[in-house]
Design an enzyme around this catalytic site. Structure first.
Site, PDB file in Angstrom:
ATOM      1  N   GLU A   1       0.829  -1.146  -0.031  1.00  0.00           N
ATOM      2  CA  GLU A   1       0.061   0.135   0.088  1.00  0.00           C
ATOM      3  C   GLU A   1       0.915   1.140   0.020  1.00  0.00           C
ATOM      4  OE1 GLU A   1      -3.788   0.220   0.833  1.00  0.00           O
ATOM      5  OE2 GLU A   1      -3.848  -2.016   0.310  1.00  0.00           O
TER       6      GLU A   1
ATOM      7  N   HIS B   1      -3.800   1.690   7.871  1.00  0.00           N
ATOM      8  CA  HIS B   1      -2.458   2.206   7.350  1.00  0.00           C
ATOM      9  C   HIS B   1      -1.758   2.799   8.554  1.00  0.00           C
ATOM     10  CE1 HIS B   1      -4.138   2.838   3.197  1.00  0.00           C
ATOM     11  NE2 HIS B   1      -3.386   1.881   3.152  1.00  0.00           N
TER      12      HIS B   1
ATOM     13  N   CYS C   1      -2.750  11.381   3.791  1.00  0.00           N
ATOM     14  CA  CYS C   1      -2.932  10.618   2.941  1.00  0.00           C
ATOM     15  C   CYS C   1      -2.984  11.181   1.658  1.00  0.00           C
ATOM     16  CB  CYS C   1      -4.531  10.156   3.205  1.00  0.00           C
ATOM     17  SG  CYS C   1      -4.836   9.272   4.957  1.00  0.00           S
TER      18      CYS C   1
HETATM   19  O1  SUG Z   1      -7.691   3.034   0.884  1.00  0.00           O
HETATM   20  N1  SUG Z   1     -10.527   5.277   1.255  1.00  0.00           N
HETATM   21  C1  SUG Z   1      -9.062   4.920   0.957  1.00  0.00           C
HETATM   22  C2  SUG Z   1      -8.470   5.888   1.935  1.00  0.00           C
HETATM   23  C3  SUG Z   1      -6.919   5.909   2.038  1.00  0.00           C
HETATM   24  C4  SUG Z   1      -6.116   6.709   2.854  1.00  0.00           C
HETATM   25  N2  SUG Z   1      -4.778   6.766   3.045  1.00  0.00           N
HETATM   26  C5  SUG Z   1      -3.912   6.706   3.834  1.00  0.00           C
HETATM   27  N3  SUG Z   1      -3.952   6.398   5.075  1.00  0.00           N
HETATM   28  N4  SUG Z   1      -2.660   6.888   3.646  1.00  0.00           N
HETATM   29  C6  SUG Z   1      -8.832   3.450   1.373  1.00  0.00           C
HETATM   30  O2  SUG Z   1      -9.381   2.713   2.202  1.00  0.00           O
HETATM   31  C7  SUG Z   1     -12.832   4.727   0.361  1.00  0.00           C
HETATM   32  C8  SUG Z   1     -13.461   4.829  -1.199  1.00  0.00           C
HETATM   33  C9  SUG Z   1     -14.967   4.770  -1.056  1.00  0.00           C
HETATM   34  O3  SUG Z   1     -15.563   4.041   0.027  1.00  0.00           O
HETATM   35  O4  SUG Z   1     -15.589   4.997  -2.032  1.00  0.00           O
HETATM   36  C10 SUG Z   1     -11.361   4.526   0.286  1.00  0.00           C
HETATM   37  O5  SUG Z   1     -10.798   4.060  -0.854  1.00  0.00           O
END
Ligand code: SUG
Length: 434
Positions: free
Chosen positions: A174, A248, A366
């Site tokens: 990731e 994460h 993020c």
């Molecule tokens: O991968 N949310 C992302 C958020 C990513 C956050 N990134 C870090 N922590 N670096 C994920 O969970 C939600 C999309 C939706 O539900 O429509 C989403 O993909």
């Protein structure tokens, strides 16, 4: 030679919506099928970029990815013209339409893992795009991310963009969200910390939520980036944190230069991990452990305190750029106040409104990929990816002209959206010139 940390934020795309696609990400699931505002989302993201650029910190961006991903729909058995595919998927499998339209590439902390040239044996900056294979909507990003990074970081004398780690059960990756680099100065050698949730023959499984990062992927990246193994630390994420919604590592710890701020439940075997990091770093590292009493895991997840950006603005001076949700959470507020008083590099805290992204579990950190670059490396990048006052105004204007102010999951079946997005993206391509 001056070396900078350049943040590459994801420019939030026109199809930002709440699909509820990420099991284990409480905000995503909690806002499933809520009404989104792609326009506000993108303007909030751009305002954050401009705020950082105004501090004199170089700020750049990665463009949104092409959506809908029609090839993905074809693989799922939906063929015909784009409009036919969209309408059939909308009727039969709206969940797949949400995946095909996901704007999740905005969270560029998951775009890749990056090692600066001063850490890599061949003296080049190494990138490994994340395969993001745990979540189907995120797995779609890897191919375009690789292409985009190869376009921007095209100069092979300075940059290597690897292929994503090959997909396989044990190689889920990731990106930088599970990678922290500590250093005395950006241009000096760093300690690279790779955080994983699972290794082979694991007996410490999480109970509720999926683990997204594997040790095998992190190790493969450290090897292909030609890092000195003596300067790498592999740390396992605490399974209780993952089960509390910390999907994460950047939701539970943040580090910058010689300052590392971690929650007491960030890592399994935490005392040993912190000692290893400190030994590897040598003298001068400040580690601050925030206890669960100060900020409980639920408060850490709700406020996203650890997803703040720690930004160096002067010699050993850092600004903490927190999500506005921290100002509304009593424990996070108290923590910020006490950090401001205590002996550490944080001298100021500012709050930033990123609610549209936050409601999908994406805070300030993020939304950005950190890339440490020397002056020379920075000079060979296309100037159009940098945020200047002018570029900021142009991008805001572009968003206002092309983005919808509201989007629901039902709207994704509207065939007009395909053309709207295509026209917007074409204009952006022309603006960027690549
Ligand atoms: O991968 N949310 C992302 C958020 C990513 C956050 N990134 C870090 N922590 N670096 C994920 O969970 C939600 C999309 C939706 O539900 O429509 C989403 O993909």
């Amino acid at each position: 030679m001056t070396t900078y940390e350049v943040n590459f934020d994801g420019l939030i795309g026109p199809t930002h919506h709440y699909g509820g696609l990420s099991h284990g990400n409480l905000a995503s699931v909690g806002h499933r099928h809520a009404i989104s505002s792609p326009r506000s989302a993108a303007l909030q993201g751009l305002a954050k970029m401009m705020r950082v650029a105004d501090l004199g910190i170089p700020q750049a961006f990665l463009p949104p990815q092409r959506r809908p991903d029609l090839a993905f729909l074809e693989v799922q058995g939906f063929s015909g013209s784009p409009a036919e595919r969209i309408s059939a998927t909308g009727q039969q499998r709206p969940d797949l339409l949400s995946i095909a339209y996901s704007a999740s590439a905005m969270w560029t902390a998951n775009a890749a893992t990056v090692s600066p040239s001063s850490d890599c044996e061949d003296g080049r900056v190494h990138f490994t795009p994340a395969n993001l294979q745990t979540m189907p909507h995120r797995a779609l990003e890897a191919r375009q991310t690789t292409k985009t990074l190869r376009t921007i970081f095209h100069d092979k004398n300075h940059f290597v963009v690897h292929e994503p780690v090959t997909a396989g059960v044990e190689t889920s990756d990731e990106g930088a969200a599970n990678h922290t680099r500590l250093c005395r100065s950006y241009g000096g050698p760093g300690v690279e910390i790779f955080v994983y949730g699972r290794e082979q023959d694991d007996h410490h499984q999480t109970q509720r939520f999926p683990v997204r990062q594997t040790r095998a992927a992190s190790e493969a990246i450290a090897t292909s980036h030609m890092l000195n193994p003596q300067r790498c630390v592999f740390a396992r994420q605490h399974p209780d944190a993952i089960d509390a919604g910390v999907f994460h590592n950047d939701v539970i710890s943040v580090g910058n230069q010689s300052f590392h701020l971690v929650h007491e439940f960030a890592f399994a075997d935490q005392d040993r991990v912190l000692a290893e990091i400190s030994d590897t770093f040598g003298p001068g590292l400040q580690q601050i452990v925030v206890t669960d009493q100060e900020l409980s895991l639920p408060d850490a997840v709700q406020s996203y305190f650890f997803n703040s950006q720690l930004i160096t603005t002067g010699s050993n001076q850092m600004l903490l750029l927190c999500p506005i949700e921290c100002s509304e959470n009593a424990a996070a507020n108290r923590l910020v106040a006490s950090l401001l008083k205590a002996d550490n590099p944080i001298y100021d805290c500012q709050f930033v409104d990123l609610r549209e992204s936050m409601q999908n579990g994406g805070g300030p950190a993020c939304l950005r990929l950190r890339v440490v670059l020397t002056e020379e490396e920075r000079a060979v990048l296309p100037p159009s990816v940098f945020i200047t006052q002018r570029q900021y105004r142009q991008l805001c204007d572009w968003v206002k002209r092309h983005y919808r102010s509201q989007l629901t999951v039902d709207d994704l079946a509207d065939p007009r959206l395909i053309d709207e997005v295509a026209i917007a993206m074409q204009e952006l391509d022309e603006m960027l010139g690549f």
